[in-house]
Write a protein that holds these residues in place. Structure first.
Motif, PDB file in Angstrom:
ATOM      1  N   ASP A  56       0.826  -1.208   0.000  1.00  0.00           N
ATOM      2  CA  ASP A  56       0.000   0.000   0.000  1.00  0.00           C
ATOM      3  C   ASP A  56       0.864   1.264   0.000  1.00  0.00           C
ATOM      4  OD1 ASP A  56      -2.544   1.528   0.417  1.00  0.00           O
ATOM      5  OD2 ASP A  56      -1.585   1.985   2.326  1.00  0.00           O
ATOM      6  N   LEU A  57       1.896   1.285   0.840  1.00  0.00           N
ATOM      7  CA  LEU A  57       2.751   2.460   0.892  1.00  0.00           C
ATOM      8  C   LEU A  57       3.531   2.632  -0.408  1.00  0.00           C
ATOM      9  CD1 LEU A  57       3.982   4.833   2.377  1.00  0.00           C
ATOM     10  CD2 LEU A  57       5.656   3.263   3.386  1.00  0.00           C
ATOM     11  N   CYS A  58       4.033   1.545  -0.961  1.00  0.00           N
ATOM     12  CA  CYS A  58       4.779   1.644  -2.223  1.00  0.00           C
ATOM     13  C   CYS A  58       3.886   2.130  -3.365  1.00  0.00           C
ATOM     14  CB  CYS A  58       5.411   0.303  -2.566  1.00  0.00           C
ATOM     15  SG  CYS A  58       6.808  -0.127  -1.503  1.00  0.00           S
ATOM     16  N   ALA A  59       2.637   1.708  -3.360  1.00  0.00           N
ATOM     17  CA  ALA A  59       1.707   2.205  -4.383  1.00  0.00           C
ATOM     18  C   ALA A  59       1.501   3.705  -4.233  1.00  0.00           C
ATOM     19  CB  ALA A  59       0.375   1.462  -4.274  1.00  0.00           C
ATOM     20  N   TRP A  60       1.441   4.183  -2.992  1.00  0.00           N
ATOM     21  CA  TRP A  60       1.293   5.619  -2.761  1.00  0.00           C
ATOM     22  C   TRP A  60       2.551   6.366  -3.223  1.00  0.00           C
ATOM     23  CZ3 TRP A  60       3.592   9.444   0.281  1.00  0.00           C
ATOM     24  CH2 TRP A  60       2.853  10.621   0.456  1.00  0.00           C
ATOM     25  N   LEU A  61       3.711   5.806  -2.953  1.00  0.00           N
ATOM     26  CA  LEU A  61       4.969   6.445  -3.368  1.00  0.00           C
ATOM     27  C   LEU A  61       5.142   6.432  -4.880  1.00  0.00           C
ATOM     28  CD1 LEU A  61       7.346   4.998  -0.625  1.00  0.00           C
ATOM     29  CD2 LEU A  61       6.723   7.407  -0.918  1.00  0.00           C
ATOM     30  N   ASP A  62       4.539   5.460  -5.550  1.00  0.00           N
ATOM     31  CA  ASP A  62       4.640   5.389  -7.021  1.00  0.00           C
ATOM     32  C   ASP A  62       4.076   6.635  -7.696  1.00  0.00           C
ATOM     33  OD1 ASP A  62       5.852   2.918  -6.972  1.00  0.00           O
ATOM     34  OD2 ASP A  62       4.001   1.786  -7.310  1.00  0.00           O
ATOM     35  N   PHE A  97       4.747   9.625  -7.114  1.00  0.00           N
ATOM     36  CA  PHE A  97       5.746  10.679  -7.237  1.00  0.00           C
ATOM     37  C   PHE A  97       6.716  10.315  -8.363  1.00  0.00           C
ATOM     38  CE2 PHE A  97       4.058  10.858  -2.988  1.00  0.00           C
ATOM     39  CZ  PHE A  97       3.844  12.212  -2.794  1.00  0.00           C
ATOM     40  N   LEU A  98       6.648  11.082  -9.413  1.00  0.00           N
ATOM     41  CA  LEU A  98       7.406  10.752 -10.614  1.00  0.00           C
ATOM     42  C   LEU A  98       8.885  11.077 -10.480  1.00  0.00           C
ATOM     43  CD1 LEU A  98       4.882  11.984 -13.340  1.00  0.00           C
ATOM     44  CD2 LEU A  98       5.113   9.706 -12.317  1.00  0.00           C
ATOM     45  N   GLY A 134       6.181  22.449   2.244  1.00  0.00           N
ATOM     46  CA  GLY A 134       5.443  21.710   1.221  1.00  0.00           C
ATOM     47  C   GLY A 134       6.165  20.459   0.762  1.00  0.00           C
ATOM     48  N   VAL A 135       7.136  19.979   1.543  1.00  0.00           N
ATOM     49  CA  VAL A 135       7.886  18.781   1.192  1.00  0.00           C
ATOM     50  C   VAL A 135       6.973  17.554   1.224  1.00  0.00           C
ATOM     51  CG1 VAL A 135       9.677  17.219   2.065  1.00  0.00           C
ATOM     52  CG2 VAL A 135      10.100  19.666   1.999  1.00  0.00           C
ATOM     53  N   ALA A 136       7.102  16.691   0.215  1.00  0.00           N
ATOM     54  CA  ALA A 136       6.382  15.419   0.225  1.00  0.00           C
ATOM     55  C   ALA A 136       7.042  14.494   1.246  1.00  0.00           C
ATOM     56  CB  ALA A 136       6.409  14.788  -1.156  1.00  0.00           C
ATOM     57  N   PHE A 137       6.238  13.791   2.032  1.00  0.00           N
ATOM     58  CA  PHE A 137       6.824  13.025   3.124  1.00  0.00           C
ATOM     59  C   PHE A 137       5.981  11.826   3.513  1.00  0.00           C
ATOM     60  CE2 PHE A 137       3.813  15.832   5.177  1.00  0.00           C
ATOM     61  CZ  PHE A 137       3.265  15.054   6.191  1.00  0.00           C
ATOM     62  N   VAL A 138       6.639  10.879   4.170  1.00  0.00           N
ATOM     63  CA  VAL A 138       5.998   9.787   4.914  1.00  0.00           C
ATOM     64  C   VAL A 138       6.534   9.876   6.328  1.00  0.00           C
ATOM     65  CG1 VAL A 138       5.747   7.303   5.197  1.00  0.00           C
ATOM     66  CG2 VAL A 138       5.791   8.303   2.892  1.00  0.00           C
ATOM     67  N   TRP A 139       5.643  10.002   7.301  1.00  0.00           N
ATOM     68  CA  TRP A 139       6.049  10.142   8.700  1.00  0.00           C
ATOM     69  C   TRP A 139       5.530   8.939   9.463  1.00  0.00           C
ATOM     70  CZ3 TRP A 139       4.691  15.030  12.152  1.00  0.00           C
ATOM     71  CH2 TRP A 139       5.298  14.882  13.399  1.00  0.00           C
ATOM     72  N   ALA A 140       6.457   8.049   9.856  1.00  0.00           N
ATOM     73  CA  ALA A 140       6.100   6.909  10.692  1.00  0.00           C
ATOM     74  C   ALA A 140       6.039   7.390  12.137  1.00  0.00           C
ATOM     75  CB  ALA A 140       7.129   5.798  10.534  1.00  0.00           C
ATOM     76  N   ALA A 200      10.080   1.314   2.284  1.00  0.00           N
ATOM     77  CA  ALA A 200      10.036   2.752   2.001  1.00  0.00           C
ATOM     78  C   ALA A 200      11.412   3.273   1.601  1.00  0.00           C
ATOM     79  CB  ALA A 200       9.518   3.503   3.222  1.00  0.00           C
ATOM     80  N   LEU A 201      12.443   2.903   2.362  1.00  0.00           N
ATOM     81  CA  LEU A 201      13.781   3.414   2.075  1.00  0.00           C
ATOM     82  C   LEU A 201      14.300   2.925   0.734  1.00  0.00           C
ATOM     83  CD1 LEU A 201      15.453   3.063   5.595  1.00  0.00           C
ATOM     84  CD2 LEU A 201      14.743   5.178   4.463  1.00  0.00           C
ATOM     85  N   ARG A 202      13.837   1.776   0.284  1.00  0.00           N
ATOM     86  CA  ARG A 202      14.325   1.231  -0.993  1.00  0.00           C
ATOM     87  C   ARG A 202      13.465   1.656  -2.184  1.00  0.00           C
ATOM     88  NH1 ARG A 202      17.601  -4.301   0.264  1.00  0.00           N
ATOM     89  NH2 ARG A 202      18.442  -3.603   2.255  1.00  0.00           N
ATOM     90  N   HIS A 203      12.458   2.485  -1.914  1.00  0.00           N
ATOM     91  CA  HIS A 203      11.640   2.986  -3.023  1.00  0.00           C
ATOM     92  C   HIS A 203      12.368   4.157  -3.684  1.00  0.00           C
ATOM     93  CE1 HIS A 203       8.269   4.648  -5.275  1.00  0.00           C
ATOM     94  NE2 HIS A 203       7.625   3.496  -5.059  1.00  0.00           N
ATOM     95  N   ARG A 204      12.333   4.219  -4.979  1.00  0.00           N
ATOM     96  CA  ARG A 204      13.073   5.234  -5.725  1.00  0.00           C
ATOM     97  C   ARG A 204      12.633   6.650  -5.384  1.00  0.00           C
ATOM     98  NH1 ARG A 204       9.708   7.750  -8.501  1.00  0.00           N
ATOM     99  NH2 ARG A 204       7.758   6.776  -9.136  1.00  0.00           N
ATOM    100  N   ALA A 205      11.378   6.835  -4.917  1.00  0.00           N
ATOM    101  CA  ALA A 205      10.872   8.180  -4.658  1.00  0.00           C
ATOM    102  C   ALA A 205      11.431   8.775  -3.372  1.00  0.00           C
ATOM    103  CB  ALA A 205       9.343   8.158  -4.592  1.00  0.00           C
ATOM    104  N   VAL A 206      11.923   7.920  -2.480  1.00  0.00           N
ATOM    105  CA  VAL A 206      12.427   8.405  -1.189  1.00  0.00           C
ATOM    106  C   VAL A 206      13.883   8.841  -1.354  1.00  0.00           C
ATOM    107  CG1 VAL A 206      13.000   7.755   1.180  1.00  0.00           C
ATOM    108  CG2 VAL A 206      10.820   7.047   0.170  1.00  0.00           C
ATOM    109  N   GLY A 207      14.132  10.116  -1.035  1.00  0.00           N
ATOM    110  CA  GLY A 207      15.467  10.654  -1.238  1.00  0.00           C
ATOM    111  C   GLY A 207      16.227  10.949   0.032  1.00  0.00           C
ATOM    112  N   TRP A 208      15.522  11.193   1.157  1.00  0.00           N
ATOM    113  CA  TRP A 208      16.173  11.522   2.414  1.00  0.00           C
ATOM    114  C   TRP A 208      15.418  10.867   3.561  1.00  0.00           C
ATOM    115  CZ3 TRP A 208      20.663  14.503   3.156  1.00  0.00           C
ATOM    116  CH2 TRP A 208      21.183  15.064   1.994  1.00  0.00           C
ATOM    117  N   PHE A 209      16.119  10.676   4.670  1.00  0.00           N
ATOM    118  CA  PHE A 209      15.573   9.971   5.827  1.00  0.00           C
ATOM    119  C   PHE A 209      15.846  10.812   7.073  1.00  0.00           C
ATOM    120  CE2 PHE A 209      16.268   5.843   8.533  1.00  0.00           C
ATOM    121  CZ  PHE A 209      15.094   6.096   9.236  1.00  0.00           C
ATOM    122  N   VAL A 210      14.778  11.377   7.677  1.00  0.00           N
ATOM    123  CA  VAL A 210      14.897  12.047   8.974  1.00  0.00           C
ATOM    124  C   VAL A 210      14.881  10.958  10.040  1.00  0.00           C
ATOM    125  CG1 VAL A 210      13.864  13.660  10.599  1.00  0.00           C
ATOM    126  CG2 VAL A 210      13.748  14.132   8.136  1.00  0.00           C
TER     127      VAL A 210
END
Length: 499
Positions: free
Chosen positions: A287-293, A295-296, A328-334, A370-380
């Motif tokens: 589900d999360l990977c589909a959401w990250l997809d 982001f082009l 306005g940064v796109a993010f996933v917050w666990a 999430a970290l291995r998805h291409r759309a994720v560029g940085w990790f807080v």
């Protein structure tokens, strides 16, 4: 001409059965961040060439964590579930570090040592047969397994789920027992002259286990003894890899008293293996990977997590939430179930840009996926070591926001030496950064993207990619971590041949 030996009935004599593989007792510490990497190592040992048999200790509360390991290696691994030992300094009914007050962390170490007697009796019952224990492999929070191993007449191998650097700092504290120069001054620097570079840390950034020691206190004495016992172990195995900690893998722990040090990491699982740890996690990951997809642009999303045990205080959560909305940064917050962002925050970011530009996860978060998805560029990140290694393996640069424990030490390693992280705040739990400062860091990180589009920190992103390549090489055939693992297996198998 050679002849075949026969019996009286003229049938060939059957060859004797091969001896069973050596039997190793594995003792994890009951905290998820400690247990899981040791179970990952146990899986590698169970599947090694030549084979080993493992008995992994658990209590009723931690036994479910063993399920994936037992299912994958049912012929080589079994569980030994024992009641959690009672102790007057530790609350009844609690069996792990999850949700535990920091004031009780030391008491958990001391209470868990109550398993020493039952394990000694269990092992001695098997000492004369094929199931005799040839070695004890245990977490470094289980220092009591060193005298246990001595009682059984076998070597004990200490496992560190932390960095070699962090392990050195922790054990240096308990070996030297330094004090701050000015009482009640949390900014007073504590030097470490026995560690390369002679680092120094403010008192508040040292492990709480050390800062809470009290002279004459039973728990304090037990915690100190725990770490000093580790210095007597026959070897030390660390979840790290050489390229990340070259400066410390040579002599640092040896100089502190450890006889041998092996780096066998990163023990970071692939996304599928990690997903099997949390129940309905495969669905959550998909589900999360589909959401990250959606982001082009590669590297355009920031992933945020402060670990499974950290509780983000309201001022920190407010600063982060305000910065996310402002930029306005796109993010996933666990965020987990206990973090409380400002009122209306989740609804606003979910509605932004139609399909939402931000997502808050309240339950288990599929971090590896999430970290291995291409759309994720940085990790807080809080810079817990498991998260650090998962980011390194994925090639994701980090925005370091340490809070407690060994996190400041890890963050310094990443920022100052590895060059794979940028600091967000050094204030820890005591001081939340201003929202403007967090916004500045987030904005600059996204501008730097995945290292290909320029930006102030493009070199940090590029360095993270280099570390990912080094991490993959380390655990591949012929790699340094693979070689250290194979040497460990050979040592354990040789112990099995000794009478």
């Amino acid at each position: 001409m050679a002849t075949t030996k026969t019996t009286a009935t003229n049938h060939p004599t059957a060859p004797p059965p091969p001896p069973p593989p050596p039997h190793v007792l594995v003792v994890p510490y009951p905290a998820q961040g400690h247990t899981i990497p040791l179970l990952d190592l146990a899986a590698l040992l169970a599947s090694s060439r030549g084979g080993l048999r493992l008995t992994v200790v658990a209590t009723p509360a931690t036994a479910p964590l063993l399920a994936p390991l037992l299912a994958a290696h049912h012929a080589a691994v079994r569980a030994l579930v024992l009641p959690f030992p009672s102790h007057p300094a530790f609350p009844a009914g609690v069996e792990s570090a999850k949700g535990l007050s920091p004031a009780l962390f030391g008491a958990l170490i001391v209470a868990y040592a109550g398993l020493r007697g039952p394990l000694r009796d269990w092992a001695r019952e098997r000492s004369g047969g094929p199931d005799r224990v040839v070695a004890v492999l245990s977490d470094f929070f289980c220092g009591w397994t060193q005298p246990l191993a001595a009682e059984l007449g076998v070597p004990r191998i200490a496992f560190s789920p932390s960095a070699v650097y962090g392990t050195a700092v922790l054990h240096s504290l308990f070996r030297r027992m330094p004090r701050r120069e000015v009482d009640d001054d949390d900014e007073s620097l504590v030097p470490f002259p026995d560690i390369p570079g002679a680092p120094a840390y403010p008192w508040r950034q040292l492990s709480m286990l050390y800062r809470m020691l009290r002279d004459g206190d039973e728990v304090s004495e037990g915690v100190k003894r725990n770490f000093l016992w580790n210095l007597e172990s026959s070897a030390f195995v660390s979840n790290t890899f050489r390229r990340l900690e070259e400066r410390y893998l040579g002599t640092t722990l040896v100089d502190l008293g450890f006889r041998r040090v092996r780096a066998v990491g990163p023990l970071a699982p692939d996304a599928d293996a990690a997903a099997n740890r949390g129940g309905e996690t495969a669905v959550a990951a998909a589900d999360l990977c589909a959401w990250l997809d959606r982001f082009l642009e590669d590297g355009s999303v920031v992933y945020i997590s402060f670990g499974s045990m950290a509780i983000l205080h309201p001022p920190h959560a407010a600063a982060l939430a305000t910065a996310l909305e402002r930029t306005g940064v796109a993010f996933v917050w666990a965020a987990g179930p206990t973090v409380t962002p400002p009122e209306g925050f989740e609804e606003r970011v979910a509605a932004a840009s139609g399909g939402g530009r931000g997502r808050v996860i309240r339950g288990w978060a599929p971090q590896v996926a999430a970290l291995r998805h291409r759309a994720v560029g940085w990790f807080v990140t809080h810079c817990g070591w498991n998260s650090v290694l998962e980011a390194c393996a994925a090639g994701v640069p980090m925005l370091a926001w340490p809070m407690t424990a060994d996190q400041f030490v890890n963050a310094r390693l990443l920022v100052d030496e590895a060059g794979a992280a940028v600091p967000v705040s050094w204030g820890g739990l005591q001081a939340a950064p201003a929202a403007d400062e967090v916004a500045r860091v987030l904005d600059e990180a996204v501008r730097s993207g995945n290292g290909k589009g320029g930006g102030r920190w493009a070199h940090v992103a590029a360095r993270a990619k280099e570390l990912a390549e080094a991490a993959a090489a380390a655990v591949s055939e012929g790699g340094a971590s693979r070689q250290d693992l194979e040497e460990l297996v050979r040592e354990l198998r040789e112990l099995g041949c000794q009478k």
